[in-house]
Scaffold this motif. Sequence first.
Motif, PDB file in Angstrom:
ATOM      1  N   GLU A  28       0.829  -1.208   0.000  1.00 57.84           N
ATOM      2  CA  GLU A  28       0.000   0.000   0.000  1.00 57.84           C
ATOM      3  C   GLU A  28       0.864   1.259   0.000  1.00 57.84           C
ATOM      4  N   ARG A  29       1.920   1.250   0.799  1.00 58.24           N
ATOM      5  CA  ARG A  29       2.819   2.406   0.821  1.00 58.24           C
ATOM      6  C   ARG A  29       3.477   2.611  -0.543  1.00 58.24           C
ATOM      7  N   SER A  30       3.856   1.507  -1.181  1.00 56.44           N
ATOM      8  CA  SER A  30       4.553   1.586  -2.461  1.00 56.44           C
ATOM      9  C   SER A  30       3.660   2.150  -3.550  1.00 56.44           C
ATOM     10  N   TYR A  31       2.451   1.593  -3.689  1.00 53.87           N
ATOM     11  CA  TYR A  31       1.620   2.079  -4.789  1.00 53.87           C
ATOM     12  C   TYR A  31       1.038   3.464  -4.508  1.00 53.87           C
ATOM     13  N   LYS A  32       0.897   3.819  -3.233  1.00 54.62           N
ATOM     14  CA  LYS A  32       0.458   5.181  -2.924  1.00 54.62           C
ATOM     15  C   LYS A  32       1.560   6.191  -3.240  1.00 54.62           C
ATOM     16  N   SER A  33       2.811   5.784  -3.082  1.00 58.35           N
ATOM     17  CA  SER A  33       3.926   6.658  -3.440  1.00 58.35           C
ATOM     18  C   SER A  33       3.931   6.925  -4.937  1.00 58.35           C
TER      19      SER A  33
END
Length: 372
Positions: A28-33
């Motif tokens: 989630e952190r990766s794709y939100k970045s």
Amino acid sequence: MTSHNLDILYSKLAESISITDAMADAAERSYKSVGRHLDDDTSLGETDVYTQGSFALGTVIRPISGEDEDYDIDLVCEMEDAASAPASHIKKAVGKSLRGYRKDTEDEGKRCWTFQYDKFHMDVLPCSPDITHCSDDTAIRLTHKNPDGSYSDRYSNPKGYRDWFIAKAGRPYEVARSRASSTISCSLEEVPEYSVKSPLQQAVQILKHHRNIMFAGRDDAPISIIITTLAARAYRNEQGTFDAIQGILSRMDQYVECRNGIYSIKNPVDEYENFADKWNDCPEKAAAFHDWLAAAKSDLVDTALNTKGMDKLKEHLGSCMGNRQANAAFKEFGGTLKSRRENGELFASAAGIAPLALHGEKAIPNHTFFGL
């Protein structure tokens, strides 16, 4: 084993093949970045970046190895102001933006830009709203790079498909979402999709993993969108994971159309898209699907119901679902039964031990060192 206990066991089996919460948080952190970068790029105009596929549906599964490694994340980058722009402009604009974010963005695929981010393999789909092909306001127009280097339009509706799938998950999904909300102490709107595990979602996870085991090293495996679509169509709001699988597998082939030798599995939110179109070019793919369906019925339902003894059932599930996964599921299953026995929540009947009390059933007493 009773179907009640198989419901518990199969729920634990689905947990054993699910992505861990830590990996889901990292994803989630990766794709939100990535999404923030695309949203902030003014050259793209207004954008809407969101997930599609198994991450959006809550049906992600681990690799057969059981390790948290090399997950595919499918992202959609919808350029909201580019509905009339040429397909080539949409594809190249998103690619340029991604190269500004990650220098190692790979050469473009037919429809997506792909790059490695941390432990994740990301496919980003450039698109715009579809204003000609479909009246649904969630439909999109995506780009397709042809062999001669030109670009053409294709169409899809990942948001619409997710809404359809969640609607098919029915009341049990709402119950699971409410339970997740209570567990992690947040509002329903804040519940991460990966923390909701309804019977339909867990059934799809188990069916996909069984497919992966059966077709390891082969290229004719039934694709996930077909398994997911047919499972959702065949689901009838069963309350337990095993019951859902049993019902789905008994009805799944009713939703495969074949007229005059032409196979069709329609996208439920786009009547023009046929998920089984490759079956008509490669009949062996249709045969492979029916071989898998027969094996899934035998492995996951018939043999599970008729196998006597926990050790034999664990050995059987290990052969068709993986030893690591089966061992983990049985370990958690045993812990759940022990807890329910200690809390007076297990009941004995002619059909065996069950976690639900029916007429005439007696609670199984907790074992103590005093024989009470």
